[in-house]
Design a protein around this motif. Structure first.
Motif, short mmCIF file in Angstrom:
data_model
loop_
_atom_site.label_atom_id
_atom_site.label_comp_id
_atom_site.label_asym_id
_atom_site.label_seq_id
_atom_site.Cartn_x
_atom_site.Cartn_y
_atom_site.Cartn_z
N ARG A 105 113.83 8.32 -0.91
CA ARG A 105 113.14 8.41 -2.21
C ARG A 105 113.70 9.58 -3.04
N PRO A 135 114.59 -1.55 1.00
CA PRO A 135 113.78 -1.92 -0.16
C PRO A 135 113.73 -0.76 -1.15
N GLU A 136 113.43 -1.07 -2.38
CA GLU A 136 113.41 -0.03 -3.42
C GLU A 136 112.40 1.08 -3.13
N ARG A 137 111.16 0.74 -2.81
CA ARG A 137 110.17 1.78 -2.62
C ARG A 137 109.04 1.38 -1.67
N SER A 138 108.40 0.27 -1.90
CA SER A 138 107.10 -0.04 -1.32
C SER A 138 106.97 0.17 0.18
N ASP A 139 107.66 -0.58 0.97
CA ASP A 139 107.49 -0.50 2.43
C ASP A 139 108.71 0.13 3.10
#
Length: 171
Positions: A105, A135-139
């Motif tokens: 992140r 993945p971009e952010r979520s999980d």
């Protein structure tokens, strides 16, 4: 010889035998011309060193936490030394996954990260984690945790289970 086949550490066996300590002290002769050299210094080796009046070349066990990767990073940071981005004191798969997610992140373009066992040496405690397909952010943390067993370990025989066990033992 201590004539003791018990699983106790050798230094404990010596400390348990005052006559043996006396024999060692006699064999040493001048304590100013001797030293104890130990790979890992525990409170036992420190006690033996004091009893013999012989210096020990090694880290005082009370400062050992500063000698690992996490302690070294903390010391450098406290001294104002620039260090690579990362996390310290990781003890299990959840800690490692959370740290990798936080690192990604902070650095979205990051392709790989090096994960190190706190007390490893000669690269045996190192593994490379790849972020390809992240993945971009979520999980992100759950994604990273699922991929930890697929890290590329420096030690060919290393598995993630063994790697995590070492991390837990040192945590």
């Amino acid at each position: 010889s201590c004539h003791d086949r018990s699983p106790k550490p050798l230094t404990q066996k010596i400390l348990d035998r005052p006559r043996l300590i006396a024999r060692i002290a006699q064999a040493v002769g001048d304590p100013e011309r001797a030293h104890i050299s130990a790979f890992a210094v525990t409170p036992l080796e420190r006690r033996l060193s004091v009893k013999l009046g012989v210096p020990i070349y090694g880290c005082d066990p009370e400062l050992a936490h500063l000698g690992g990767k996490s302690g070294g990073r903390a010391l450098m940071r406290a001294a104002g030394v620039e260090i690579p981005d990362g996390e310290e004191n990781l003890c299990d798969a959840d800690d490692i996954a959370q740290a990798l997610a936080a690192l990604k992140r902070r650095q979205p373009g990051l392709k790989r990260a090096l994960v190190k066992i706190n007390e490893g040496f000669s690269g045996d405690g190192n593994a490379v984690f790849g972020f390809h397909g992240a993945p971009e952010r979520s999980d992100l943390a759950a994604w990273a945790k699922a991929r930890l067993p697929h890290m590329k370990f420096e030690a060919r025989e290393m598995t993630f289970d063994a790697f995590e066990a070492k991390a837990k033992a040192m945590g």
